[in-house]
Design a protein around this motif. Structure first.
Motif, PDB file in Angstrom:
ATOM      1  N   PRO A   1       2.206   5.506  -7.808  1.00  0.00           N
ATOM      2  CA  PRO A   1       0.961   4.971  -8.381  1.00  0.00           C
ATOM      3  C   PRO A   1       1.126   4.372  -9.776  1.00  0.00           C
ATOM      4  O   PRO A   1       0.208   3.711 -10.266  1.00  0.00           O
TER       5      PRO A   1
ATOM      6  N   GLN B   1      -8.589  -2.930  -3.620  1.00  0.00           N
ATOM      7  CA  GLN B   1      -8.910  -1.682  -2.917  1.00  0.00           C
ATOM      8  C   GLN B   1      -8.482  -0.459  -3.719  1.00  0.00           C
ATOM      9  O   GLN B   1      -9.160   0.580  -3.696  1.00  0.00           O
ATOM     10  N   GLN B   2      -7.378  -0.593  -4.460  1.00  0.00           N
ATOM     11  CA  GLN B   2      -6.867   0.519  -5.268  1.00  0.00           C
ATOM     12  C   GLN B   2      -7.484   0.561  -6.664  1.00  0.00           C
ATOM     13  O   GLN B   2      -7.117   1.410  -7.480  1.00  0.00           O
TER      14      GLN B   2
ATOM     15  N   THR C   1       1.057   4.038  -3.010  1.00  0.00           N
ATOM     16  CA  THR C   1       0.747   5.439  -2.717  1.00  0.00           C
ATOM     17  C   THR C   1       1.875   6.346  -3.195  1.00  0.00           C
ATOM     18  O   THR C   1       1.637   7.403  -3.805  1.00  0.00           O
TER      19      THR C   1
ATOM     20  N   GLN D   1       0.834  -1.204   0.000  1.00  0.00           N
ATOM     21  CA  GLN D   1       0.000   0.000   0.000  1.00  0.00           C
ATOM     22  C   GLN D   1       0.868   1.253   0.000  1.00  0.00           C
ATOM     23  O   GLN D   1       0.600   2.205  -0.757  1.00  0.00           O
TER      24      GLN D   1
END
Length: 358
Positions: free
Chosen positions: A221, A243-244, A218, A214
């Motif tokens: 990307p 989730q992304q 972040t 994660q």
């Protein structure tokens, strides 16, 4: 699969080793069979854990191959604890084991235990890992640097030699973590210098791996590839990509290519379903088979030399007095194509142990 080692105090390990040393006087050379096992040679196998698909498969295959090889079997589980592994060695000797197979996850801390077993004239075969120091009769594993190289060549081909990838490393105190990391990095540097690699140490912990992924996504990307050094981080990786909004099919421009490592059944299913792209299949069935094969050979007084074997592998001398039988570990993809010169098997191939576990 290599979980994070849990080390007890030095006093606990020392206490276990003292007890183990006392057993060497009574073990002697009393022959290679156990009278309570119908005349079959009795061997011990210590399982490192029982909460992963990979090691549960190993536990399933071990008794099957013991029966095929005509061996009587006793098993223990050290639960990633080096002191417990030493204690289990005592238990197996007391039960009459004439040889012991183990998979020490803490490869730097195993040398004193190996020395005590050697003093007790108990041959040892290690599978999946090899000790950083100390002697064993044979190491049964695959070339873990090749694991990293195959993951590199798959991602390098898919990314066209440019872009960013994150490598979710294992524990660099483990020979397996070091080998996979070094193999991947060396291949990327030599063959795909246009790809930037972000290495994230995870200590073989799935939750840590998910958090590191994660953070990497972040900060970057535009990451387009993930190499998971073991299936321990598979669920967390897929959850994080979902989730992304990145868990999409391979034809979608947002797709992030994922290469795992182990060859467990769910990896093969995820490849077929398009959730991940590739894995390197560790031959856990052959780990069980040849761990027992070499224990039987040791009991029978046989010796081996470096060179090709009769089971499509190569025995190499890692250092003086230490031989390693490096079993084959194929790249697995959905299409069975060739990537960077490396051929792959289709995820549906019936020769893969992950498709035959039952």
């Amino acid at each position: 699969m290599r979980p994070r080692p849990v080390l007890r105090s030095a006093a606990s390990v020392l206490s276990a080793l003292v007890l183990l040393s006392l057993l060497s006087a009574c073990s002697g050379d009393s022959g290679s069979t156990d009278t309570s096992s119908g005349g079959k040679p009795l061997v011990g196998v210590d399982y490192p854990r029982s909460d992963t698909d990979f090691w549960n498969a190993y536990m399933k295959y071990t008794p099957e191959y013991a029966r095929q090889l005509g061996l009587s079997l006793r098993t223990t589980n050290s639960q990633n604890d080096v002191a417990k592994l030493a204690a289990n060695g005592q238990t197996l000797i007391l039960q009459g084991a004439k040889g012991i197979a183990m998979a020490p996850q803490s490869t730097f801390a195993i040398a004193p235990i190996l020395a005590q077993l050697q003093a007790a004239k108990i041959p040892v075969v290690t599978i999946d890992t090899r000790p950083d120091t100390g002697k064993v009769y044979m190491v049964v594993r695959a070339d873990n640097r090749v694991y990293g190289e195959r993951a590199c060549k798959y991602l390098g081909t898919k990314l066209g030699g440019k872009g960013k990838v994150v490598m979710l490393e294992g524990d660099l105190s483990s020979i397996n973590g070091r080998d996979r990391t070094e193999g991947f990095n060396a291949c990327m540097k030599a063959a795909y210098p246009g790809i930037e690699v972000f290495g994230e140490a995870t200590d073989w912990d799935g939750a840590v791996a998910a958090q590191k992924l994660q953070n990497a996504l972040t900060a970057h990307p535009d990451i387009k590839g993930v190499y998971i050094q073991s299936s321990f981080a598979l669920s967390g990786t897929l959850h994080m990509l979902r989730q992304q909004g990145l868990l999409v099919g391979p034809r979608n421009p947002k797709h992030v290519f994922v290469v795992s490592n182990d060859g467990v059944p769910r990896e093969l299913k995820y490849i077929s379903d398009g959730d991940i792209d590739a894995t390197v299949s560790q031959p856990v069935d052959l780990y069980a088979k040849y761990a027992l094969y070499y224990l039987k050979a040791a009991i029978d007084g046989k010796t081996f030399k470096p060179g090709r074997t009769d089971h499509d592998s190569t025995i190499v001398q890692v250092r003086p007095g230490l031989l390693e039988d490096q079993l084959s570990a194929p790249l697995v993809t959905a299409d069975g194509g060739t990537y960077g010169g490396v051929p792959s098997l289709k995820s549906t191939d019936t020769s893969l142990w992950g498709n035959n576990l039952g």
